[in-house]
Every structure is written in C-alpha cells, then in structure tokens.
Design a protein around this motif. Structure first.
Motif, short mmCIF file in Angstrom:
data_model
loop_
_atom_site.label_atom_id
_atom_site.label_comp_id
_atom_site.label_asym_id
_atom_site.label_seq_id
_atom_site.Cartn_x
_atom_site.Cartn_y
_atom_site.Cartn_z
N THR A 173 36.17 63.19 25.06
CA THR A 173 34.98 64.18 24.21
C THR A 173 35.07 62.58 22.74
OG1 THR A 173 37.30 64.66 22.92
CG2 THR A 173 35.98 66.50 23.72
N LEU A 213 29.90 65.20 25.74
CA LEU A 213 31.05 63.80 26.66
C LEU A 213 30.49 62.26 26.22
CD1 LEU A 213 32.41 66.14 29.59
CD2 LEU A 213 33.44 66.06 27.36
N MET A 271 34.53 71.57 25.85
CA MET A 271 34.63 70.56 25.94
C MET A 271 33.79 69.64 25.09
SD MET A 271 36.52 68.34 28.64
CE MET A 271 37.66 66.83 28.23
#
Length: 78
Positions: free
Chosen positions: A62, A4, A1
């Motif tokens: 994200t 973040l 991902m």
C-alpha cells in the motif's frame, strides 16, 4: 488493501524470498504477483531467471507502507 504500488521485482528466487521474509518480519502487509506463473508459459525461467511472458515476480504494498518497505529492502534492490 486499496491501491497498491509495485516496489520490488526480481527473477532471483533467493532475493525474492529474502524480500518477503524481511517484510513479514517487519509486519508489512504485501501481495505478490507473477510468482506462481513463472513456469506456466513457454520456456519458463530459461536464461533470465523469469518468464518473459509474465515478467519478473513483483511485490506490491500500500502507498502508506511503500517508503518503509523501500528503506527495508534498499540493499536487496541493488
């Protein structure tokens, strides 16, 4: 991902569940931090609704989903 962004935290289990549900419905991928640790240290969620050692549970997304998630949860954040 990738990188973040923490954009939502709450010791209120109902608000936290509502935030997760809204993100799930919108198809926004996220991770949670601290949600399962609330009762592991010290006095757990006593008084504040979250554990002072671990802090309030957080939802992270994200960067490309942050604005959309923020708008989606703007009412809950208040």
């Amino acid at each position: 991902m990738g990188d973040l962004i923490t954009f939502f935290e709450s010791g209120d289990v109902v608000l936290f569940a509502m935030a997760r549900s809204a993100l799930d419905t919108a198809g926004i991928r996220y991770i949670t931090q601290g949600e399962g640790l609330q009762d592991l240290f010290g006095w757990g969620r006593l008084v504040s609704g979250y554990n002072f050692v671990t802090g309030a549970p957080r939802i992270r997304v994200t960067p490309e989903n942050a604005e959309r998630a923020y708008e989606l949860l703007s009412e809950l954040r208040q």
